[in-house]
Design a protein around this motif. Structure first.
Motif, short mmCIF file in Angstrom:
data_model
loop_
_atom_site.label_atom_id
_atom_site.label_comp_id
_atom_site.label_asym_id
_atom_site.label_seq_id
_atom_site.Cartn_x
_atom_site.Cartn_y
_atom_site.Cartn_z
N LEU A 1 0.83 -1.21 0.00
CA LEU A 1 0.00 0.00 0.00
C LEU A 1 0.86 1.26 0.00
N ALA A 2 1.87 1.28 0.86
CA ALA A 2 2.72 2.47 0.98
C ALA A 2 3.53 2.72 -0.29
N GLY A 3 3.89 1.62 -0.98
CA GLY A 3 4.74 1.77 -2.15
C GLY A 3 4.04 2.15 -3.43
N LEU A 4 2.72 2.27 -3.39
CA LEU A 4 1.96 2.49 -4.62
C LEU A 4 1.47 3.92 -4.80
N ASP A 5 1.66 4.78 -3.82
CA ASP A 5 1.09 6.12 -3.92
C ASP A 5 1.52 6.85 -5.20
N GLU A 6 2.82 6.86 -5.46
CA GLU A 6 3.29 7.62 -6.63
C GLU A 6 2.83 6.97 -7.93
N ALA A 7 2.81 5.65 -7.97
CA ALA A 7 2.35 4.96 -9.18
C ALA A 7 0.88 5.26 -9.45
N VAL A 8 0.07 5.33 -8.40
CA VAL A 8 -1.35 5.65 -8.58
C VAL A 8 -1.51 7.09 -9.02
N ARG A 9 -0.77 8.00 -8.41
CA ARG A 9 -0.86 9.41 -8.81
C ARG A 9 -0.51 9.59 -10.29
N ALA A 10 0.45 8.79 -10.76
CA ALA A 10 0.86 8.86 -12.17
C ALA A 10 -0.07 8.06 -13.07
N ASP A 11 -1.07 7.42 -12.48
CA ASP A 11 -2.03 6.60 -13.24
C ASP A 11 -1.31 5.53 -14.06
N GLN A 12 -0.32 4.89 -13.43
CA GLN A 12 0.40 3.82 -14.12
C GLN A 12 -0.51 2.60 -14.25
N PRO A 13 -0.28 1.79 -15.29
CA PRO A 13 -1.14 0.63 -15.53
C PRO A 13 -1.22 -0.28 -14.30
N ASP A 14 -2.43 -0.62 -13.93
CA ASP A 14 -2.74 -1.57 -12.86
C ASP A 14 -2.45 -1.05 -11.46
N ALA A 15 -1.95 0.19 -11.32
CA ALA A 15 -1.59 0.69 -9.99
C ALA A 15 -2.82 0.86 -9.11
N VAL A 16 -3.88 1.42 -9.65
CA VAL A 16 -5.11 1.61 -8.87
C VAL A 16 -5.64 0.25 -8.40
N HIS A 17 -5.63 -0.71 -9.30
CA HIS A 17 -6.11 -2.05 -8.96
C HIS A 17 -5.29 -2.66 -7.83
N ARG A 18 -3.96 -2.56 -7.93
CA ARG A 18 -3.10 -3.17 -6.91
C ARG A 18 -3.28 -2.50 -5.55
N MET A 19 -3.45 -1.17 -5.54
CA MET A 19 -3.68 -0.50 -4.27
C MET A 19 -5.03 -0.89 -3.66
N ARG A 20 -6.02 -1.00 -4.50
CA ARG A 20 -7.34 -1.40 -4.02
C ARG A 20 -7.30 -2.81 -3.43
N VAL A 21 -6.59 -3.71 -4.09
CA VAL A 21 -6.47 -5.08 -3.59
C VAL A 21 -5.73 -5.11 -2.26
N ALA A 22 -4.68 -4.30 -2.13
CA ALA A 22 -3.96 -4.24 -0.86
C ALA A 22 -4.89 -3.77 0.27
N CYS A 23 -5.73 -2.77 -0.02
CA CYS A 23 -6.72 -2.32 0.96
C CYS A 23 -7.64 -3.46 1.37
N ARG A 24 -8.09 -4.19 0.39
CA ARG A 24 -9.03 -5.29 0.67
C ARG A 24 -8.36 -6.40 1.49
N ARG A 25 -7.11 -6.71 1.15
CA ARG A 25 -6.42 -7.77 1.88
C ARG A 25 -6.16 -7.36 3.32
N LEU A 26 -5.80 -6.13 3.53
CA LEU A 26 -5.60 -5.65 4.89
C LEU A 26 -6.91 -5.67 5.68
N ARG A 27 -7.95 -5.14 5.09
CA ARG A 27 -9.24 -5.12 5.78
C ARG A 27 -9.72 -6.53 6.09
N SER A 28 -9.53 -7.43 5.13
CA SER A 28 -9.93 -8.81 5.34
C SER A 28 -9.14 -9.46 6.47
N ALA A 29 -7.83 -9.17 6.53
CA ALA A 29 -7.02 -9.74 7.61
C ALA A 29 -7.50 -9.26 8.97
#
Length: 287
Positions: A19-47
């Motif tokens: 989650l922490a490592g994806l902020d800049e990639a998401v801001r730059a709208d890099q391919p799949d970055a939004v998806h990977r950050m969203r999945v990290a949120c879900r995995r953390l919440r699920s845990a």
């Protein structure tokens, strides 16, 4: 002895780093970055939800709420991206008399416009004090984990017990979905969420249980994917219906709508067979 608390904290730490490592990639709208950050949120919440009995009561309530908020902000952009890609790809599969390339181009323009419309929500979320507070909250929890006594139990049996519980929970949702009436689509979506949570529980167990947990993950992922295909087709059909009066290719648009309904039905009919491989009691016995 590896404790269940150690394994769960390892899972949380790994996903917090993603989650922490994806902020800049998401801001730059890099391919799949939004998806990977969203999945990290879900995995953390699920845990935090799945293993809440290992943690002090209420210790993660605020983190769960903030992870849900961030995932929702990311999700509106991601959902429109997935929807646009699906409709364009399916439009290009239509026969020539449906004007597939013209319809695909129309849907591509629409999809890009929808994505741009919601993108500011993503930027605003990343730049907000809530995002910084979430990062600080995760760091504080990992620095001083609020573990209860049961977190000191051996990891293997506890992880298997949780996986079996999540398997039963998914079974209840799947059975309800297969017998649902007017609310069938909603019930299938709830079954998908249960399968995803079970899959994440299996992922947490992989470092300890190895191949047995990987098999559990594979079976739950298959259930999640067939239910995801149903949900994506239902959402696509609803989007097509909503813009039916604006399409410049009404015939192809109507054919595409019918095909999405058919795809949803095929996924629903495939569910019993896919679930049969995931419901076996021995699947959650990690040895």
């Amino acid at each position: 002895m590896v404790t269940v608390g150690e394994v769960v904290l390892g899972r949380v730490r790994a996903q917090a780093e993603v989650l922490a490592g994806l902020d800049e990639a998401v801001r730059a709208d890099q391919p799949d970055a939004v998806h990977r950050m969203r999945v990290a949120c879900r995995r953390l919440r699920s845990a935090f939800r799945t293993y809440r009995r290992l943690l002090a009561p209420g210790a993660t309530d605020e983190l769960v709420a903030e992870l849900r908020w961030l995932a929702a902000a990311l999700g509106r952009a991601r959902d429109r991206e997935v929807l646009g890609e699906r409709l364009v790809a399916r439009a290009r599969e239509l026969p020539a008399e449906c004007g597939p390339e013209r319809l695909a181009a129309e849907l591509e323009r629409w999809g890009r416009a929808e994505y741009r419309r919601v993108w500011p929500e993503v930027s605003a979320a990343l730049d907000s004090p809530r995002r910084r507070a979430l990062a600080d909250g995760l760091a504080a929890l990992l620095a001083d984990p609020p573990l209860r006594g049961r977190a000191g139990r051996a990891a293997g049996p506890e992880l298997a017990r949780v996986a079996a519980r999540e398997q039963r929970r998914t079974a209840e949702r799947v059975r309800a979905a297969l017998t649902a009436g007017g609310e069938r689509d909603t019930a299938l979506h709830e079954a998908r969420k249960a399968a995803k949570r079970a899959r994440y529980a299996g992922e947490t167990a992989v470092p300890v249980a190895g191949r047995a947990a990987e098999r559990y993950v594979e079976r739950m992922k298959a259930v999640q994917e067939v239910l995801g295909e149903h949900q994506d087709a239902v959402v696509a059909a609803a989007a097509l219906l909503g813009r039916a009066g604006t399409s410049e290719e009404p015939f192809g648009h109507g054919v595409l709508y019918g095909r999405q309904l058919a795809e949803a039905e095929r996924a629903r009919l495939a569910l019993p067979q896919v679930w049969a491989r995931a419901e076996r009691p021995k699947l959650a016995r990690f040895g």
